[in-house]
Each structure stands twice: as C-alpha cells, then as structure tokens.
Design a protein around this motif. Structure first.
Motif, PDB file in Angstrom:
ATOM      1  N   ASP A  74       0.788  -1.410  -0.260  1.00 59.73           N
ATOM      2  CA  ASP A  74       0.004   0.001  -0.610  1.00 59.73           C
ATOM      3  C   ASP A  74       0.942   0.995   0.382  1.00 59.73           C
ATOM      4  OD1 ASP A  74      -1.811   1.597   1.111  1.00 59.73           O
ATOM      5  OD2 ASP A  74      -2.318   1.358   2.948  1.00 59.73           O
ATOM      6  N   ALA A  75       1.269   2.065  -1.170  1.00 62.56           N
ATOM      7  CA  ALA A  75       2.055   2.648  -1.232  1.00 62.56           C
ATOM      8  C   ALA A  75       1.918   4.358  -0.740  1.00 62.56           C
ATOM      9  CB  ALA A  75       2.286   3.083  -2.857  1.00 62.56           C
ATOM     10  N   SER A  76       0.339   4.448   0.068  1.00 60.85           N
ATOM     11  CA  SER A  76      -0.476   5.332   0.024  1.00 60.85           C
ATOM     12  C   SER A  76       0.043   5.871   1.451  1.00 60.85           C
ATOM     13  CB  SER A  76      -1.779   5.800   0.167  1.00 60.85           C
ATOM     14  OG  SER A  76      -2.507   4.883   0.672  1.00 60.85           O
ATOM     15  N   SER A  77       0.055   4.524   2.104  1.00 58.71           N
ATOM     16  CA  SER A  77      -0.116   4.770   3.170  1.00 58.71           C
ATOM     17  C   SER A  77       1.966   4.548   3.536  1.00 58.71           C
ATOM     18  CB  SER A  77      -0.329   2.816   4.170  1.00 58.71           C
ATOM     19  OG  SER A  77       0.705   1.664   3.836  1.00 58.71           O
TER      20      SER A  77
ATOM     21  N   ASN B   1       3.821   6.194   1.611  1.00 57.94           N
ATOM     22  CA  ASN B   1       4.202   7.464   1.566  1.00 57.94           C
ATOM     23  C   ASN B   1       3.241   8.192   2.569  1.00 57.94           C
ATOM     24  OD1 ASN B   1       5.283   8.003  -0.575  1.00 57.94           O
ATOM     25  ND2 ASN B   1       3.226   7.480  -1.288  1.00 57.94           N
ATOM     26  N   ARG B   2       2.867   8.293   3.792  1.00 56.93           N
ATOM     27  CA  ARG B   2       2.079   9.109   4.896  1.00 56.93           C
ATOM     28  C   ARG B   2       3.334   8.309   5.940  1.00 56.93           C
ATOM     29  NH1 ARG B   2      -0.386   7.170   8.620  1.00 56.93           N
ATOM     30  NH2 ARG B   2      -0.751   4.923   7.890  1.00 56.93           N
TER      31      ARG B   2
ATOM     32  N   LYS C 119       6.514  10.680   5.757  1.00 56.82           N
ATOM     33  CA  LYS C 119       6.454  12.689   5.630  1.00 56.82           C
ATOM     34  C   LYS C 119       5.843  12.261   7.192  1.00 56.82           C
ATOM     35  CE  LYS C 119       3.297  14.344   2.462  1.00 56.82           C
ATOM     36  NZ  LYS C 119       2.046  14.534   1.381  1.00 56.82           N
TER      37      LYS C 119
ATOM     38  N   ARG D 170       7.819   0.588  -3.962  1.00 59.34           N
ATOM     39  CA  ARG D 170       7.406   1.479  -3.356  1.00 59.34           C
ATOM     40  C   ARG D 170       7.907   1.940  -2.300  1.00 59.34           C
ATOM     41  NH1 ARG D 170       3.909  -2.811  -2.882  1.00 59.34           N
ATOM     42  NH2 ARG D 170       2.199  -3.135  -5.335  1.00 59.34           N
TER      43      ARG D 170
ATOM     44  N   ALA E  88       8.897   6.378  -2.472  1.00 59.37           N
ATOM     45  CA  ALA E  88       7.915   7.202  -1.357  1.00 59.37           C
ATOM     46  C   ALA E  88       9.524   8.347  -0.766  1.00 59.37           C
ATOM     47  CB  ALA E  88       7.696   6.685  -0.503  1.00 59.37           C
TER      48      ALA E  88
END
Ligand code: NAP
Ligand code: GDD
Length: 355
Positions: A81-84, A86-87, A90, A126, A130
């Motif tokens: 899950d790339a969005s997790s 990235n988050r 960050k 991933r 990120a």
C-alpha cells in the motif's frame, strides 16, 4: 511468553537518530529494534492490521502512548500500500530505514507467488519511490537473502557469486536486490543490500525448519508429540544467530559509502545434523536407519522420532549454502559470536523451558 530482551536495559541516552523498520513484528525486526534502542535510537515500526495481536516478539519493548520521550512507536502500514508508506515516511522522517518486511517463507512462496512478488519485490520500489518523492535524506537497508544464490554456481558464495533463484521468493528478492542497487546508482542514494545467510533464534517463526525441530523435540521429550515429520534432511545451510546478524545490518548503514555485503558464519550443516544436536541436547540421541522416503531417526529405545514426509519437499530446492563474509569481516569489523552448537542449544533450551 514474552521474549527475553537480548540486551540489558536501562536505556542509554538517545542518539537523536530515528530508525524506521518494516517487519518489526518478525524475528529480525524484534532483535534489530532492541539493538537500535540499546544504541539510543528512536525506533518506529510499521505493522499490518491483523485480527489477532501478533506483537509478542516486541511486547517487552512496548511503551504506552502517554510515555514522554517514547523510544518505540508503531504505525499501521503495508508494503502493498504505497499511500501508507508515503504517509508514514512523511510523518516519521527517519534517518535510517530498514526494510525487513516480506512474505519470507520459501515453500509458501510456491503457493502464493504473486503475493510474494508484490510484498518482497515491488514493495521495495514502493518504499524507495516514497523516499525519492519526498526528497528524504535517509539511509536504506534492504533485507536480501542467500536464497539468491539458489542452485549455487560456486562455493563458498561471496558478493561476486552469480545469482540463480530457485523459488518465487528468491525471484522476488532478486528484483528487490537489483532495484536497491539501481536507486543507489541512479539517484546517489545510500541504499545497501545485506545478503544474509540463514539466521535463527528462539524467536524464529515456527514453520522454519530449525524452530520446527526444536519445538517438536521439546514436545516429544514432554510426551506431547510422538513424531516429527520433515522434508529434505540432506539440505545444508549456513546457520547463524539472528542477534549477531542484526548488528551487521546496522554496521552496513554506518559505513562511509553504500555497499552490499554477504553476512554468514562460514560453516554449513545439514538438517539431519541440526536434528541430531537438538535431540541429543535433551537426552534423546538419534540414530538413523533406512534411506530416502523410508529414512527415520530412532531413539535408544527403538522409537521412531523423526520421519520423512514428501509434502515438505519443494518443487525446486536449494541444496547447499555456504557463505564467505570476508568482506564484512574486513570492512565492517563484523564477526558472528554464536557457534552452531550454541545456537541449537539456545533454541532447544528455550523451547524446553517454555513447556
Ligand atoms: P519473519 O519473521 O517472517 O518476519 C517478516 C516480517 O514482515 C513480519 O513482521 C511481517 O509482519 C512483515 N510483513 C509481511 N508481509 C508484510 C506486508 N505486506 N507489509 C508489511 N510488513 C509485512 O522474517 P525474518 O526472519 O525476520 O526476516 C526478515 C527479513 O529478512 C525478511 O525480508 C526475510 O525475507 C529476510 N531474510 C531473512 C533471513 C533469515 O534467515 N531469517 C535470511 C535472509 C533474508 P506480520 O508479523 O504481520 O506477519
Ligand atoms: N521449513 C521446512 N520445513 N524446511 C524443511 C523441512 C520442513 O519440514 N524439512 C526440510 N527442510 C529444508 C528445506 O527444504 C530447506 O532446504 C531447509 O530445510 C531450510 O528451510 P527453511 O528453514 O524453511 O529456510 P529457507 O532456507 O528455505 O529460507 C530461510 O532462509 C533464507 C535465507 O537463505 C528464510 O528465512 C528465508 O526468508 C531466507 O531468505
């Protein structure tokens, strides 16, 4: 049972460095988290949502959210899950990232090859993407594996030995190895591969052969199991202690320049030998009789304690691994402390006591 800490608290002062670990709930993640905390790091771990709690290997390190100056924090995320990812990057902005997360069971990878490729292979790019997109100035460690050598083309295996993957797991790890190297060369990132040979411990997953043997031997001794069924008794591995190996991961990340390293003990032993030592340690010395599928390990009363079950054979096997870690010994000053017999004793003693 909570695992015994491998280092001794109290904690030292913080170093001001922050490490992010994927796979923190696994064997290596738990030892590495302890090791980094003992060095004063603030450690963050990515965990997957699970319907049952699976943090037993790090429970002894847990600190509740209200503790000031927390040294260990867990965040939800998944290598699929790339969005997790990235988050998390960050929010955490780590100085060092250790990518230990994977579907790490070779035999299982034949049943779920696509999933294994996603987590152990694509998951790595991933994370690297990120980092790149965020412009994060962090060092990156990839958990590469001696499985890459597979059907070995020379012995012992070094950083220069060609790869010959023999499973979907190894093929996924080959992609991970090369993409890590590519990001180092393409974007000048501090990204390294630790090519680690098998390393075990009392915290080893229960379906890997060493732990399967020590748990079964302890149960047989206690009268809770009759017999242990294994696959290929002839397979040979270069087995070390996970606690020794996580130090090598950290040393690679402290080096002046990013390089890949083989980490191994330089000794190889068969599954049969591992059984012999484990059973002997609890006063059930084995002798072997029969051949092939009929081979069995028998105790002094003639009871059959070990049998061969072809269900545990693999479609393609890695018969022999033996690592040469001269480069790490010379450049990192690393060497393993635990002997093969010391490792077997540590594992069987803990499983025996836990019953
Ligand atoms: P392990 O005990 O099987 O632990 C694997 C870890 O990966 C667990 O924390 C697991 O979480 C996590 N994980 C699995 N799927 C994930 C996903 N989709 N997203 C995020 N995390 C995920 O493995 P290990 O023995 O500690 O090995 C650590 C790493 O080194 C692995 O990459 C392995 O392939 C590699 N390696 C191991 C050895 C060895 O001999 N141990 C040798 C060479 C390389 P759950 O707890 O939720 O399952
Ligand atoms: N698991 C298992 N179960 N393996 C068995 C059995 C059994 O009943 N009987 C014999 N074996 C043999 C396997 O066929 C293999 O040759 C050897 O024992 C070791 O198997 P595992 O303990 O499952 O480990 P592995 O070598 O396949 O993979 C481990 O080490 C790799 C590093 O070389 C994993 O930790 C991988 O993630 C890691 O990359």
């Amino acid at each position: 049972m909570s695992p015994q800490p491998w280092f001794k608290p109290p904690w030292p002062e913080k170093t001001g460095r922050r490490a992010l670990l994927t796979g923190i709930t696994g064997q290596d993640g738990s030892y590495l988290a302890e090791f980094l905390m003992s060095k004063g790091y603030e450690v963050w771990g990515i965990v997957r949502r699970s319907s049952s709690i699976n943090t037993w290997r790090i429970d002894h390190l847990y600190e509740p959210p209200w503790v000031e100056d927390k040294r260990l924090s867990l965040v939800y995320g998944d290598l699929n899950d790339a969005s997790s990812l990235n988050r998390v990057l960050k929010v955490v902005r780590p100085n060092e990232i250790y990518n230990l997360g994977a579907q790490s069971h070779v035999k299982v990878s034949f049943e779920i090859p696509e999933y294994t490729a996603e987590v152990a292979g694509v998951g790595v790019v991933r994370l690297l993407e990120a980092m790149r997109e965020l412009g994060l100035d962090a060092r990156f460690y990839q958990a590469s594996s001696s499985e890459l050598f597979g059907k070995v083309e020379e012995s012992p295996q070094t950083e220069a030995t060609p790869f010959y993957p023999r499973s979907p797991y190894a093929a996924a790890k080959a992609y991970a190895f090369y993409i890590t190297r590519n990001y180092r060369e393409a974007y000048d990132m501090f990204a390294v591969n630790g090519i680690l040979f098998n390393h075990e411990s009392p915290r080893r997953g229960e379906t890997f052969v060493t732990r399967k043997i020590t748990m079964a031997a302890a149960r047989i001794k206690a009268g809770q199991q009759d017999c242990l069924f294994l696959g290929n008794l002839d397979a040979k591995r270069d087995w070390g202690f996970a606690g020794d190996f996580v130090e090598a991961m950290w040393l690679m990340m402290q080096a002046d320049k990013p390089e890949d390293f083989v980490i191994a003990t330089g000794e190889t032993h068969s599954v049969r030998e591992f059984c012999e030592l484990a059973f002997a340690r609890i006063n059930l010395p084995l002798t072997w009789r029969g051949e092939g599928l009929d081979e069995e390990g028998v105790d002094s009363d003639g009871r059959t304690l070990v049998r061969v079950d072809p269900r545990y054979f693999r479609p393609t096997e890695v018969d022999f691994l033996l690592g040469d870690s001269s480069k790490a010994r010379k450049k990192l000053g690393w060497k393993p402390e635990t002997t093969f017999s010391g490792l077997v004793e540590m594992m069987i003693d803990e499983d025996n006591e836990a019953l």
